[in-house]
Design a protein around this motif. Sequence first.
Motif, PDB file in Angstrom:
ATOM      1  N   GLU A  27       0.827  -1.201   0.000  1.00  0.00           N
ATOM      2  CA  GLU A  27       0.000   0.000   0.000  1.00  0.00           C
ATOM      3  C   GLU A  27       0.867   1.259   0.000  1.00  0.00           C
ATOM      4  N   LYS A  28       1.953   1.228   0.744  1.00  0.00           N
ATOM      5  CA  LYS A  28       2.877   2.366   0.763  1.00  0.00           C
ATOM      6  C   LYS A  28       3.507   2.545  -0.617  1.00  0.00           C
ATOM      7  N   TRP A  29       3.956   1.448  -1.201  1.00  0.00           N
ATOM      8  CA  TRP A  29       4.548   1.475  -2.533  1.00  0.00           C
ATOM      9  C   TRP A  29       3.546   2.009  -3.548  1.00  0.00           C
ATOM     10  N   PHE A  30       2.308   1.504  -3.487  1.00  0.00           N
ATOM     11  CA  PHE A  30       1.276   1.907  -4.431  1.00  0.00           C
ATOM     12  C   PHE A  30       0.986   3.398  -4.313  1.00  0.00           C
ATOM     13  N   LYS A  31       0.927   3.896  -3.087  1.00  0.00           N
ATOM     14  CA  LYS A  31       0.669   5.318  -2.854  1.00  0.00           C
ATOM     15  C   LYS A  31       1.796   6.161  -3.440  1.00  0.00           C
ATOM     16  N   GLU A  32       3.037   5.719  -3.260  1.00  0.00           N
ATOM     17  CA  GLU A  32       4.178   6.461  -3.796  1.00  0.00           C
ATOM     18  C   GLU A  32       4.178   6.470  -5.320  1.00  0.00           C
ATOM     19  N   VAL A  33       3.849   5.348  -5.931  1.00  0.00           N
ATOM     20  CA  VAL A  33       3.783   5.294  -7.396  1.00  0.00           C
ATOM     21  C   VAL A  33       2.684   6.217  -7.897  1.00  0.00           C
ATOM     22  N   ARG A  34       1.548   6.191  -7.212  1.00  0.00           N
ATOM     23  CA  ARG A  34       0.425   7.046  -7.623  1.00  0.00           C
ATOM     24  C   ARG A  34       0.819   8.517  -7.525  1.00  0.00           C
TER      25      ARG A  34
END
Length: 182
Positions: free
Chosen positions: A34-41
């Motif tokens: 979720e942290k990774w996904f938020k950063e990519v977004r």
Amino acid sequence: MKGFQLFLFAMLIGLPMTAQNRGEKPEAGKENFEKWFKEVREFKHGFMVRELGIKEEQKADFFRILDKMEDECGEVNRNARDLERQVREKGDKATDADYEKASKVFFEQKQKEAEIELRAYKEFQKVLTPEQLFKLKNADWKFSRGLMEKHRRLKGGNNGDAGKREHEPRRDRRQDSPCDEF
């Protein structure tokens, strides 16, 4: 700046994998994802602002529409992958009906994505200028392509001619890759 962006991308790609490799609890892996996904977004938001010239007053509506569209398409893809996983786990016990159901979902997947994108297009029309709307699909393609190329470079390529292709002109490229921006 390039060094920081390369570091950020390496971290984004490696974070979910490191959580899995260390045998952490599934919750920890989910938190990392979720942290990774938020950063990519967030990174994509910045990229799209630059590519499309999004104005401050457009940002909130544009990101709301874009994120909703991507979330809905992600759900369609997750459902298809989950069904595929279920059929594969059945192995020899999978029936023809299981295969038919999974096949139908796979073939309908692109149609559902297209329907979601067309709904989003109608909303984007209210927020973006005609020029920005025209550039949107290419900017999305450019972002995805840049991520794939950067991932391939960080991994060193999976086949022997990956390095060779890097120096050859690409015929399928619509524009320069955003890899230089990562």
